[in-house]
Design a protein around this motif. Structure first.
Motif, PDB file in Angstrom:
ATOM      1  N   SER A   1      73.740  42.691  45.322  1.00 19.40           N
ATOM      2  CA  SER A   1      73.269  44.077  45.240  1.00 19.40           C
ATOM      3  C   SER A   1      74.097  44.938  44.293  1.00 19.40           C
ATOM      4  CB  SER A   1      73.246  44.718  46.633  1.00 19.40           C
ATOM      5  OG  SER A   1      74.558  44.807  47.134  1.00 19.40           O
ATOM      6  N   HIS A   2      75.148  44.370  43.713  1.00 19.44           N
ATOM      7  CA  HIS A   2      75.922  45.133  42.717  1.00 19.44           C
ATOM      8  C   HIS A   2      76.486  44.162  41.686  1.00 19.44           C
ATOM      9  CE1 HIS A   2      78.530  48.800  41.720  1.00 19.44           C
ATOM     10  NE2 HIS A   2      78.808  47.886  40.812  1.00 19.44           N
ATOM     11  N   LEU A   3      75.699  43.941  40.660  1.00 22.74           N
ATOM     12  CA  LEU A   3      76.094  42.991  39.615  1.00 22.74           C
ATOM     13  C   LEU A   3      75.785  43.658  38.277  1.00 22.74           C
ATOM     14  CD1 LEU A   3      76.956  40.031  39.012  1.00 22.74           C
ATOM     15  CD2 LEU A   3      74.568  39.386  39.162  1.00 22.74           C
TER      16      LEU A   3
ATOM     17  N   GLY B   1      72.225  55.602  38.441  1.00 18.03           N
ATOM     18  CA  GLY B   1      73.558  55.240  38.918  1.00 18.03           C
ATOM     19  C   GLY B   1      74.062  53.977  38.225  1.00 18.03           C
ATOM     20  N   GLU B   2      75.256  53.457  38.592  1.00 15.94           N
ATOM     21  CA  GLU B   2      76.128  53.873  39.653  1.00 15.94           C
ATOM     22  C   GLU B   2      76.949  55.100  39.274  1.00 15.94           C
ATOM     23  OE1 GLU B   2      79.870  51.537  40.220  1.00 15.94           O
ATOM     24  OE2 GLU B   2      78.992  50.165  38.759  1.00 15.94           O
ATOM     25  N   ASN B   3      76.753  55.546  38.023  1.00 13.57           N
ATOM     26  CA  ASN B   3      77.406  56.768  37.599  1.00 13.57           C
ATOM     27  C   ASN B   3      76.318  57.810  37.382  1.00 13.57           C
ATOM     28  OD1 ASN B   3      79.467  58.446  36.619  1.00 13.57           O
ATOM     29  ND2 ASN B   3      78.969  57.905  34.507  1.00 13.57           N
TER      30      ASN B   3
ATOM     31  N   TYR C   1      89.480  55.914  40.126  1.00 20.21           N
ATOM     32  CA  TYR C   1      89.791  54.671  39.432  1.00 20.21           C
ATOM     33  C   TYR C   1      90.224  53.653  40.458  1.00 20.21           C
ATOM     34  CZ  TYR C   1      89.717  57.946  35.653  1.00 20.21           C
ATOM     35  OH  TYR C   1      89.335  58.920  34.787  1.00 20.21           O
ATOM     36  N   GLU C   2      89.622  52.473  40.392  1.00 18.73           N
ATOM     37  CA  GLU C   2      89.890  51.479  41.425  1.00 18.73           C
ATOM     38  C   GLU C   2      91.020  50.544  41.034  1.00 18.73           C
ATOM     39  OE1 GLU C   2      87.607  51.888  39.090  1.00 18.73           O
ATOM     40  OE2 GLU C   2      85.817  50.949  39.854  1.00 18.73           O
ATOM     41  N   ASN C   3      92.054  51.120  40.397  1.00 19.09           N
ATOM     42  CA  ASN C   3      93.232  50.340  40.070  1.00 19.09           C
ATOM     43  C   ASN C   3      94.249  50.560  41.191  1.00 19.09           C
ATOM     44  OD1 ASN C   3      95.544  49.225  39.133  1.00 19.09           O
ATOM     45  ND2 ASN C   3      95.596  50.333  37.196  1.00 19.09           N
TER      46      ASN C   3
ATOM     47  N   LEU D   1      75.649  55.505  43.881  1.00 20.72           N
ATOM     48  CA  LEU D   1      76.800  56.245  43.376  1.00 20.72           C
ATOM     49  C   LEU D   1      78.100  55.481  43.652  1.00 20.72           C
ATOM     50  CD1 LEU D   1      77.578  58.846  41.941  1.00 20.72           C
ATOM     51  CD2 LEU D   1      77.668  59.991  44.159  1.00 20.72           C
ATOM     52  N   HIS D   2      78.849  55.271  42.576  1.00 23.37           N
ATOM     53  CA  HIS D   2      80.151  54.603  42.654  1.00 23.37           C
ATOM     54  C   HIS D   2      81.151  55.484  43.399  1.00 23.37           C
ATOM     55  CE1 HIS D   2      83.873  52.784  40.773  1.00 23.37           C
ATOM     56  NE2 HIS D   2      84.289  54.008  41.015  1.00 23.37           N
ATOM     57  N   ALA D   3      81.804  54.965  44.426  1.00 23.69           N
ATOM     58  CA  ALA D   3      82.843  55.718  45.131  1.00 23.69           C
ATOM     59  C   ALA D   3      83.747  54.745  45.866  1.00 23.69           C
ATOM     60  CB  ALA D   3      82.221  56.698  46.121  1.00 23.69           C
TER      61      ALA D   3
ATOM     62  N   ASP E   1      78.252  52.843  46.463  1.00 22.47           N
ATOM     63  CA  ASP E   1      78.800  51.542  46.097  1.00 22.47           C
ATOM     64  C   ASP E   1      80.296  51.512  46.381  1.00 22.47           C
ATOM     65  OD1 ASP E   1      76.756  49.831  44.730  1.00 22.47           O
ATOM     66  OD2 ASP E   1      76.475  51.660  43.575  1.00 22.47           O
ATOM     67  N   HIS E   2      80.774  50.382  46.875  1.00 20.88           N
ATOM     68  CA  HIS E   2      82.204  50.074  47.075  1.00 20.88           C
ATOM     69  C   HIS E   2      82.723  50.585  48.432  1.00 20.88           C
ATOM     70  CE1 HIS E   2      81.625  49.149  42.924  1.00 20.88           C
ATOM     71  NE2 HIS E   2      81.769  50.378  42.479  1.00 20.88           N
ATOM     72  N   ALA E   3      83.089  51.883  48.485  1.00 17.11           N
ATOM     73  CA  ALA E   3      83.462  52.532  49.757  1.00 17.11           C
ATOM     74  C   ALA E   3      84.599  51.821  50.491  1.00 17.11           C
ATOM     75  CB  ALA E   3      82.230  52.645  50.664  1.00 17.11           C
TER      76      ALA E   3
ATOM     77  N   THR F   1      79.119  41.456  44.362  1.00 16.30           N
ATOM     78  CA  THR F   1      80.394  41.083  43.743  1.00 16.30           C
ATOM     79  C   THR F   1      81.007  42.144  42.831  1.00 16.30           C
ATOM     80  OG1 THR F   1      79.258  40.093  41.853  1.00 16.30           O
ATOM     81  CG2 THR F   1      79.787  38.633  43.707  1.00 16.30           C
ATOM     82  N   ASP F   2      80.193  42.989  42.181  1.00 10.43           N
ATOM     83  CA  ASP F   2      80.678  43.891  41.122  1.00 10.43           C
ATOM     84  C   ASP F   2      81.111  43.099  39.877  1.00 10.43           C
ATOM     85  OD1 ASP F   2      81.183  46.258  39.829  1.00 10.43           O
ATOM     86  OD2 ASP F   2      83.014  46.736  40.918  1.00 10.43           O
ATOM     87  N   ALA F   3      80.674  41.857  39.736  1.00  2.00           N
ATOM     88  CA  ALA F   3      81.007  41.085  38.539  1.00  2.00           C
ATOM     89  C   ALA F   3      80.360  41.776  37.323  1.00  2.00           C
ATOM     90  CB  ALA F   3      80.460  39.660  38.696  1.00  2.00           C
TER      91      ALA F   3
HETATM   92 ZN   LIG Z   1      81.437  50.882  40.547  1.00  2.00          ZN
END
Ligand SMILES: [Zn+2]
Length: 634
Positions: free
Chosen positions: A83-85, A313-315, A323-325, A357-359, A390-392, A452-454
């Protein structure tokens, strides 16, 4: 048996029935349908399932033109759905990339790089873009710049490591034109040595923009090759039983230019994966113009069962945060972008568009929910509009309640499998145990789809993500998720099939094996429900069927799928290594373990030989390294 079947048989209910195009029989079928959880036969005609049953139901479905495949009592599951590729962007670049996904040692990874550099023509790069982390290697570390220089003295090499860093060899620093005078964009850092010259290491500090803009300076494939690259990437996804994906857009993914390859494949009827895609505004300050243009010219649902628009989306609005660092502190969230987000969401909802939406962080989610609730307060947030976060990873219980109140859903990925150690070191093991809080999401009855977000961080291999959902460990084996935050296998599979189908409004059409649904299924190499947990990530599909068409076949089924086009360019790393690196499952037999130990020992002794050669202690005339290295890589 097949030949004795009546042509265009008579069903037991007495009705005449057209025979199926494809029958998969003798399978241990997990249907995902509570009304009929197990079966041994699935029949498909004109792309749709006409039978989920047992052998005695077969006669009325088999005719002379029916292809009958014996699943050899293997496990059969509904086709997987990520669902997120970033499948569209990933496809355009797949044949340019050397994949370290699944490679067990840095030694092997560097050997692949060295060999690939030798065959890479002048002007081209070797790039390793996501799908790996140092924790997966026996050496438990990243490569150094000097190792990249030794492996590729003249060919530019760009290695992207998660959202955290990029490592460039000397030739790449030269190719992108970095010098002592280069200035990094805000949030990025060009690491310098004592002399002030760039060392080759780029950091997301915390923004990954510098990494991606540097990668974008490399050559790309010609249009016709992008088509072939997409085809090969989809085939690689079919290899793991994936039959659907929801594309999340992404940076440098412009509409409509970068959609040409999938559109062309869709037109020709050559897609082997169903794609629902989201549109992602690219330029800060221009988001509303883009969204206005799109909402005026297209509608969610436009397209067909293979390629369809699923919203924005996702933006939605560029905001300088989230930032997911996880090696960097959680960004303090400025709320100057909230006005833009509000305008974007109002426009979408007024136009009948759903969105994603990416979060990553709860702080972001809470701020976004403030915006949504403001819109809802004036009646501008109709119930029933499909939207999801997305993500959360760090969403709070209160945040989940607010999402549920607005009818939202969630899409989670196994990013913690790759970044969880960094997360745990910064926020502590108890925070990591609950990130993302999957069980709490499910307990509230929220729709939670997996993925996966690949391809730039996690690998695209869905079985890694399925293992993570069940086992809660990183690729290095570190335990993160608390027992109460892990899910059973049937739930994990449902999150990877039916839940994704619902996110694209196709819950009645796919994600389960039921009469009338699309004929999308996978026959697995190992039984997902019984293999040891640590072996789940080693499962592959042996037969993948989409819409009744066999799109991937291996092992006993080899030869049943239409052969793939040859790889262009011929020097593509995929032509030599394929995609995801296959290794024996750790729960395998003693023989497998012993074979691996011997291969590692051979590699050790080869490393030692190379060391002696470089110091003049041994002649460099034997081709032994070719032989040794090949045997532990293949
Ligand atoms: Zn994202």
């Amino acid at each position: 048996m097949v030949n004795t079947m009546p042509v265009g048989g008579i069903a037991r209910d007495g009705e005449a029935r057209e025979p199926a195009d494809l029958v998969v029989r003798n399978g241990r079928v997990h249907t995902g349908d509570p009304a009929r959880p197990t079966a041994s036969v699935v029949a498909v005609r004109d792309g749709r399932i006409t039978l989920v049953g047992d052998d005695q139901d077969l006669p009325s479905h088999v005719g002379p033109g029916t292809r009958v495949v014996d699943a050899l009592n293997r496990r059969v599951v509904p086709g997987l759905n990520d669902s997120h590729l970033h499948v569209i962007r990933g496809g355009l670049n797949y044949l340019l990339e050397l994949r370290w996904d699944g490679v067990p040692s840095l030694r092997t990874a560097l050997w692949m790089l060295r060999e690939q550099a030798k065959r890479t023509p002048e002007g081209q790069w070797v790039r390793v873009v996501g799908g790996w982390t140092g924790e997966q290697f026996a050496e438990r570390r990243l490569p150094t710049v000097s190792e990249l220089n030794a492996a590729a003295p003249d060919t530019p090499v760009f290695v992207l490591h998660l959202y955290q860093s990029a490592i460039l060899n000397r030739a790449a620093v030269r190719a992108v034109g970095f010098s002592r005078d280069s200035v990094a964009p805000p949030g990025g850092e060009i690491v310098r040595g004592h002399s002030g010259e760039p060392t080759g290491v780029l950091l997301a500090a915390p923004a990954a923009g510098l990494l991606y803009s540097t990668l974008a300076k490399g050559p790309s494939l010609a249009e016709e090759q992008q088509l072939g690259s997409t085809r090969h990437f989809l085939h690689e996804l079919n290899r793991f039983g994936l039959t659907s994906a929801i594309d999340a857009g992404g940076g440098f993914q412009n509409f409509p230019e970068n959609y040409a390859a999938v559109l062309k494949l869709a037109e020709r009827g050559e897609l082997t994966l169903r794609i629902a895609y989201h549109l992602f505004p690219q330029a800060a300050g221009q988001e509303l113009d883009d969204l206005r243009r799109w909402t005026a010219t297209t509608r969610p649902g436009d397209g067909d069962e293979w390629l369809r628009l699923n919203g924005a989306g996702e933006n939605l609005a560029w905001s300088p945060a989230d930032y997911e660092n996880f090696t960097e502190p959680r960004p303090l969230r400025p709320n100057q972008a909230d006005g833009e987000l509000e305008a974007a969401v109002r426009l979408l909802l007024d136009s009948g568009w759903g969105f994603r939406l990416h979060a990553t962080y709860d702080e972001t989610i809470r701020a976004n929910l403030d915006v949504f609730e403001r819109i809802a307060a004036d009646g501008g947030f109709p119930r029933g509009v499909p939207w999801f976060f997305d993500h959360a990873e760090t969403v709070s219980p209160a945040g989940l309640d607010r999402i549920a109140a607005l009818g939202g859903a969630l899409s989670v990925q196994n990013r913690m499998m790759f970044q969880g150690s960094a997360f745990s070191e910064r926020y502590g093991p108890s925070a990591a145990a609950d990130a993302p809080p999957i069980r709490r999401m499910l307990e509230r009855g929220l729709l939670v789809a997996a993925g996966t977000d690949a391809t730039r961080v996690s690998s695209y291999n869905p079985w890694l993500s399925l293992e993570w959902l069940v086992r809660g460990r990183t690729v290095g084996g570190r335990l993160l998720a608390a027992e109460e935050n892990r899910v059973d296998r049937a739930t994990a599979l449902r999150m990877y099939t039916a839940a994704g189908a619902r996110l694209s409004g196709e819950g009645e059409l796919k994600g389960v094996l039921r009469e009338g649904c699309y004929g999308d299924l996978a026959v697995l190499s190992e039984d997902f429900f019984t293999v040891p947990e640590e072996d789940i990530s080693h499962i592959e599909s042996l037969l993948t069927v989409v819409g009744g068409r066999i799109v991937y076949a291996a092992g006993e089924f080899e030869g049943l799928a239409v052969p793939l086009h040859t790889i262009e360019p011929s020097w593509s790393p995929v032509a030599f290594y394929g995609g995801f690196h296959r290794t024996p499952p750790p729960g395998g037999s003693d023989g497998v373990r012993q074979g691996r130990a011997v291969a590692e020992a051979a590699a050790e002794s080869e490393e030692h030989r190379q060391w002696r050669i470089t110091r003049g202690f041994a002649p460099d005339n034997a081709p032994a390294h070719e032989i040794f290295d090949a045997c532990f890589v293949l």
